[in-house]
Design a protein around this motif. Structure first.
Motif, mmCIF file in Angstrom:
data_model
loop_
_atom_site.group_PDB
_atom_site.id
_atom_site.type_symbol
_atom_site.label_atom_id
_atom_site.label_comp_id
_atom_site.label_asym_id
_atom_site.label_seq_id
_atom_site.Cartn_x
_atom_site.Cartn_y
_atom_site.Cartn_z
ATOM 1 N N LEU A 33 0.812 -1.203 0.000
ATOM 2 C CA LEU A 33 0.000 0.000 0.000
ATOM 3 C C LEU A 33 0.852 1.263 0.000
ATOM 4 O O LEU A 33 1.985 1.276 0.485
ATOM 5 C CB LEU A 33 -0.906 0.026 1.237
ATOM 6 C CG LEU A 33 -1.771 -1.199 1.509
ATOM 7 C CD1 LEU A 33 -2.594 -0.983 2.770
ATOM 8 C CD2 LEU A 33 -2.665 -1.499 0.322
ATOM 9 N N GLY A 34 0.257 2.333 -0.532
ATOM 10 C CA GLY A 34 0.912 3.633 -0.522
ATOM 11 C C GLY A 34 0.142 4.593 -1.404
ATOM 12 O O GLY A 34 -0.563 4.171 -2.325
ATOM 13 N N PRO A 35 0.257 5.888 -1.136
ATOM 14 C CA PRO A 35 -0.417 6.879 -1.980
ATOM 15 C C PRO A 35 0.157 6.863 -3.395
ATOM 16 O O PRO A 35 1.194 6.244 -3.661
ATOM 17 C CB PRO A 35 -0.099 8.215 -1.282
ATOM 18 C CG PRO A 35 0.414 7.853 0.071
ATOM 19 C CD PRO A 35 1.037 6.512 -0.055
ATOM 20 N N ASN A 36 -0.516 7.545 -4.325
ATOM 21 C CA ASN A 36 0.032 7.709 -5.672
ATOM 22 C C ASN A 36 1.407 8.360 -5.583
ATOM 23 O O ASN A 36 1.612 9.319 -4.843
ATOM 24 C CB ASN A 36 -0.888 8.591 -6.525
ATOM 25 C CG ASN A 36 -2.169 7.883 -6.903
ATOM 26 O OD1 ASN A 36 -2.229 6.667 -6.920
ATOM 27 N ND2 ASN A 36 -3.206 8.651 -7.204
ATOM 28 N N GLY A 37 2.352 7.823 -6.359
ATOM 29 C CA GLY A 37 3.702 8.375 -6.347
ATOM 30 C C GLY A 37 4.557 7.880 -5.204
ATOM 31 O O GLY A 37 5.661 8.381 -4.992
ATOM 32 N N ALA A 38 4.072 6.857 -4.469
ATOM 33 C CA ALA A 38 4.819 6.375 -3.307
ATOM 34 C C ALA A 38 5.989 5.475 -3.685
ATOM 35 O O ALA A 38 6.868 5.221 -2.863
ATOM 36 C CB ALA A 38 3.880 5.625 -2.368
ATOM 37 N N GLY A 39 6.012 4.961 -4.920
ATOM 38 C CA GLY A 39 7.095 4.091 -5.353
ATOM 39 C C GLY A 39 6.714 2.624 -5.454
ATOM 40 O O GLY A 39 7.576 1.772 -5.658
ATOM 41 N N LYS A 40 5.423 2.309 -5.375
ATOM 42 C CA LYS A 40 4.988 0.906 -5.418
ATOM 43 C C LYS A 40 5.303 0.254 -6.765
ATOM 44 O O LYS A 40 5.892 -0.826 -6.818
ATOM 45 C CB LYS A 40 3.484 0.799 -5.132
ATOM 46 C CG LYS A 40 3.045 1.366 -3.795
ATOM 47 C CD LYS A 40 1.601 1.040 -3.495
ATOM 48 C CE LYS A 40 0.630 1.547 -4.564
ATOM 49 N NZ LYS A 40 0.676 3.021 -4.708
#
Length: 324
Positions: A33-40
């Protein structure tokens, strides 16, 4: 198993992934999980060798992806559902992949049936809806019967039946002892299927924990209590693992480490009157939002215009925090 050690990726001055350390273990569904642009997506691309790390390393089942002699049989990945030649049929797309690893036609037919593509197997992939494209991408990921399955936003475009199918598929793969690593923005789905979570923000690791622990840290197990004698109630409830917060002299307390039932019984035992006793419910989405609040790169903005109710309306514009 997927093991990342100090995994870092930079594009010029932009650090997309910043020293990630984590392990995705077999026999469980791990949500990414992570916000948009988090590097996933960048992290997932590095796992399967599509992007080279600037520094650090990532291993799948003990080796770099490129070192596996039959990578499709080690890790099956869905990163972009539409990365398929539009003029090729679903069956021919899967057969082309199968030929690279000596996978028999019978396995192609098996995954077509598993993903519900029988009626469209002979049709060109370019005419597929997003949901059918997702199913084809998942079929390709499962083609080599891999020990590790990695899916990026697998429920995008799927109807309710398809979402349920994905949910059962992921839990079934984990129950077979496979490593299952899945990213999603649908917190409700992650809460239903994931046992473990890896949460990133601005390329950095924010949490490596279970769903239950993340919700608990956000106050998910807290009980709200109102009483005329808060000081005495504090004394009665105090004990190992119990945390009680509240303003001095205030009638309202927030208690963690005890259930509402346990609190009610202890209060009754000591003749302490309670005005309110309720369990605070925190969803995974709320816990995620709380954890990533300072790591969100893009925020919606409100305009100065109002609707008929006088409430500000939200625009569809995203504003970069760094540019604000």
């Amino acid at each position: 198993m997927i093991e990342a050690h100090r995994l870092t990726k930079r594009y010029g001055e932009k650090t997309a992934v910043d020293g990630l350390d984590f392990t995705v273990r077999p026999g469980t569904v791990t949500g990414f999980l992570g916000p948009n642009g988090a590097g996933k997506s960048t992290t997932m691309r590095m796992i399967v060798g599509l992007d080279a790390p600037t520094s650090g390393s990532v291993r799948v089942n003990g080796r770099r992806y490129a070192e596996h002699r039959a990578p499709l049989q080690e890790v099956g990945a869905l990163l972009e559902a539409k990365s398929i030649h539009p003029g090729r049929s679903a069956f021919n797309h899967l057969m082309a992949l199968a030929h690279t690893h000596g996978i028999p036609r019978s396995r192609v037919e098996e995954v077509i049936g598993l993903t519900g593509l029988q009626s469209v197997a002979g049709k060109r992939a370019g005419a597929f809806s997003l949901g059918m494209g997702q199913r084809l991408g998942i079929a390709a990921a499962l083609l080599g019967d891999p020990a590790t399955v990695m899916l990026d936003e697998p429920v995008n475009g799927l109807d309710p039946e398809g979402v349920l199918w994905i949910r059962n598929l992921l839990t079934g793969l984990a129950e077979e002892g496979r490593t299952v690593f899945v990213s999603s923005h649908l917190m409700s789905e992650v809460a239903l299927v994931a046992d473990h979570l890896i949460v990133v923000g601005r390329g950095r690791l924010l949490a490596d924990t279970t769903v239950q622990d993340l919700v608990r840290q956000a106050g998910g197990d807290a009980v709200h209590v109102a009483t005329a004698d808060p000081a005495r109630l504090r004394e009665v409830l105090a004990g190992p693992g119990v945390e009680i917060t509240g303003r001095a002299g205030a009638e309202e307390l927030l208690v963690t480490g005890l259930t509402a039932r346990e609190i009610g019984l202890k209060a009754a035992e000591h003749s302490i009157a309670l005005f309110e006793l309720s369990t605070r419910t925190v969803s995974l989405e709320e816990a995620f939002m709380d954890l990533t609040r300072d790591a969100v790169e893009y925020h919606g903005t409100t305009t100065g215009t109002t609707g008929t109710t006088g409430t500000p309306t939200t625009t569809g514009i995203e504003t970069s925090r760094s540019a604000a």
